[in-house]
Design an enzyme around this catalytic site. Structure first.
Site, PDB file in Angstrom:
ATOM      1  N   TYR A   1      -1.845 -52.076  -6.457  1.00 19.16           N
ATOM      2  CA  TYR A   1      -0.257 -52.294  -6.860  1.00 19.16           C
ATOM      3  C   TYR A   1       0.310 -51.830  -5.644  1.00 19.16           C
ATOM      4  CZ  TYR A   1       4.129 -51.329  -9.349  1.00 19.16           C
ATOM      5  OH  TYR A   1       5.250 -51.320  -9.559  1.00 19.16           O
TER       6      TYR A   1
ATOM      7  N   LYS B   1       5.868 -40.942  -3.335  1.00 22.12           N
ATOM      8  CA  LYS B   1       5.433 -39.877  -4.271  1.00 22.12           C
ATOM      9  C   LYS B   1       5.633 -38.790  -3.540  1.00 22.12           C
ATOM     10  CE  LYS B   1       3.737 -43.474  -7.550  1.00 22.12           C
ATOM     11  NZ  LYS B   1       2.987 -44.487  -7.199  1.00 22.12           N
TER      12      LYS B   1
ATOM     13  N   ASP C   1      -1.220 -48.796   2.235  1.00 20.32           N
ATOM     14  CA  ASP C   1      -0.532 -48.288   1.312  1.00 20.32           C
ATOM     15  C   ASP C   1      -1.007 -46.774   0.720  1.00 20.32           C
ATOM     16  OD1 ASP C   1       1.057 -47.496  -1.031  1.00 20.32           O
ATOM     17  OD2 ASP C   1       0.828 -49.420  -1.793  1.00 20.32           O
TER      18      ASP C   1
HETATM   19  C1  LIG Z   1       3.728 -46.031  -7.063  1.00 21.75           C
HETATM   20  C2  LIG Z   1       3.200 -47.047  -6.154  1.00 21.75           C
HETATM   21  C3  LIG Z   1       3.917 -48.018  -5.507  1.00 21.75           C
HETATM   22  C4  LIG Z   1       5.537 -48.184  -5.510  1.00 21.75           C
HETATM   23  O1  LIG Z   1       6.326 -47.064  -5.670  1.00 21.75           O
HETATM   24  P1  LIG Z   1       7.647 -46.912  -6.619  1.00 21.75           P
HETATM   25  O2  LIG Z   1       8.256 -45.864  -5.834  1.00 21.75           O
HETATM   26  O3  LIG Z   1       7.161 -46.727  -7.687  1.00 21.75           O
HETATM   27  O4  LIG Z   1       8.481 -48.266  -6.146  1.00 21.75           O
HETATM   28  C5  LIG Z   1       3.533 -48.560  -4.148  1.00 21.75           C
HETATM   29  N1  LIG Z   1       2.102 -48.353  -4.030  1.00 21.75           N
HETATM   30  C6  LIG Z   1       1.307 -47.630  -4.633  1.00 21.75           C
HETATM   31  C7  LIG Z   1      -0.016 -47.526  -4.171  1.00 21.75           C
HETATM   32  C8  LIG Z   1       1.842 -46.772  -5.810  1.00 21.75           C
HETATM   33  O5  LIG Z   1       0.830 -46.091  -6.434  1.00 21.75           O
END
Ligand SMILES: *Cc1c(COP(=O)(O)O)cnc(C)c1O
Length: 433
Positions: free
Chosen positions: A148, A269, A241
């Site tokens: 994701y 995060k 990511d």
């Molecule tokens: C949470 C998440 C996102 C998206 O971040 P948001 O601040 O919710 O838009 C992207 N990549 C990973 C791996 C995530 O866990």
């Protein structure tokens, strides 16, 4: 005998919420549909303890899905935000804190020399892809099934987490042409990756180096090395990511842990310390393509917001040196061992797989180890849901989906781990496998 939860206030709030918010929430997983119950409305948090609208208290293993590596309302983070808010909430002009935070990040993360801040991980993903396309002059990107990267149109193909939970393979409203530019390959499949990178001219290979959105699924031996070498051989950029893994699994994130340096890195995060902040960064020559240094446009009214920057800096200050990571690793290990014992005591050890890395953990209801998205999908999601409800009723708040990771933090105490594993044993004993 099942214990039930007092949730009258949450139920009232949910009924009102349904009138004004789609599904009563502002992000799908919060609705708790995957575990077959209505959402709990939160009143406050303190350390690793969470209190709901009915004054039930829980040990919180969600911690806002990752940002709260120091727990709720950490005094130093609250003080930093309080000091910042008194000076004004937003200026739309540069501030010293942004330079401090960028310097701190670049000092920690091996692949980041220069970075640009955004307000969400989704924005960071969208922008990193735009930059990769501009830098390579190519359109297609490769991602892994079950990974994701936020709700960017082209990245919703086979996304894990919230989407997997909703059972939506991709989303209506994503144009066919956009989805077609994304090549999806199974995680940990060396042959499929080789074949896809031979067949397609790629702008980017995009990966969570330690996937945590299909549950925590470690990279197989040599897989990240293969990503790096295939990117180099084909002229694609390697984009990690690290929105979850960054500053969590190690000081410099998964790229430090696994010793693989990507061309671009997405962060989120933890970097915002519980306020909305994210970033993407990488090699200077690539990042200097971003406007106004270069010609790739990307902007944001609240990017580098002073409150978020203050919270991020205070969080990183609490993650200074090796000790916090040693503590976080010890907490994660104690939790993993406690849950393993709980499964054994309830006689369900052959039905669950517990995977853990510093600050991340998943309990898969699977008889065999989970190595990819197909394995995560094949888990007994009904059993997970029943177990999760059993935990909630006993004051343990865990992710309301088999696809989401647990987030151990620096605030969790041995007593809270003990309470969790005792509840886990009782909840394991209740479910039918
Ligand atoms: C949470 C998440 C996102 C998206 O971040 P948001 O601040 O919710 O838009 C992207 N990549 C990973 C791996 C995530 O866990």
């Amino acid at each position: 005998m099942t214990i039930s939860l007092r949730d009258t206030r949450s139920a009232e709030l949910y009924a009102r919420a349904l009138t004004y918010l789609p599904g009563g929430v502002n992000s799908p997983v919060r609705a708790m549909r995957a575990i077959g119950r209505d959402p709990l409305f939160v009143q406050r948090g303190d350390g690793a303890e969470l209190f709901d609208a009915d004054s039930n208290s829980y040990v919180d293993w969600v911690c806002s899905w990752g940002p709260l590596i120091c727990g709720h309302a950490h005094p130093q983070i609250v003080a930093a935000i309080t000091a910042a808010v008194a000076r004004g909430t937003s200026f739309g002009a540069p501030t010293a804190g942004e330079v401090d935070l960028a310097e701190e990040v670049s000092r920690r993360v091996p692949g980041v020399q220069v970075l640009r801040m955004t307000s969400s991980g989704t924005e960071a993903a969208m922008s990193a892809i735009r930059l990769a396309r501009a830098a390579t002059g190519r359109t297609k990107i490769l991602k892994f099934a079950g990974a994701y990267h936020g709700h960017v149109d082209g990245l919703l193909a086979d996304a894990g987490s919230g989407l997997a939970t909703q059972g939506i393979p991709a989303s209506p409203g994503v144009p066919q042409e956009v989805a077609a530019a994304t090549i999806v390959v199974p995680w940990n499949d060396h042959d499929a990756l080789r074949a896809a990178t031979e067949k397609h001219e790629l702008a980017a290979i995009l990966a969570e180096p330690l996937p945590a959105n299909m549950g925590v699924v470690a990279p197989a031996e040599g897989f990240l090395e293969l990503l790096r070498s295939r990117a180099d051989e084909t002229g694609a950029l390697l984009v990690f990511d690290e929105v979850i893994s960054g500053f969590r699994v190690a000081r410099g994130g998964a790229q430090e842990l696994f010793e693989i340096t990507p061309d671009l890195t997405m962060m989120g995060k933890v970097i915002g310390g519980g306020l909305p902040a994210a970033a993407y960064g990488g090699r200077r020559d690539l990042m200097e393509r971003i406007a106004p240094a270069g010609d790739v446009y990307q902007a944001g009214t609240l990017s580098g917001n002073p409150l978020a920057v203050a919270a991020g800096l205070a969080t990183l200050a609490l993650l200074e040196g090796e000790q916090p990571y040693a503590n976080l690793a010890a907490t994660t290990t104690a939790l993993a061992e406690g849950l393993t014992d709980a499964a054994r005591s309830a006689g369900v050890q052959d039905h669950v797989q517990i995977t853990a890395r510093t600050g991340l953990l998943t309990v898969f209801f699977s008889p065999t180890p989970v190595t990819d998205y197909a394995g995560a999908r094949a888990c007994d999601h009904n059993a997970y849901a029943a177990w999760c409800r059993g935990l909630l009723a006993r004051g343990i708040y865990t992710p309301a989906s088999q696809y989401e990771a647990w987030f151990p933090s620096l605030a969790h105490t041995p007593e809270q781990i003990e309470r969790t594993t005792a509840a886990a044993a009782a909840a394991f004993a209740e479910i039918e496998l």
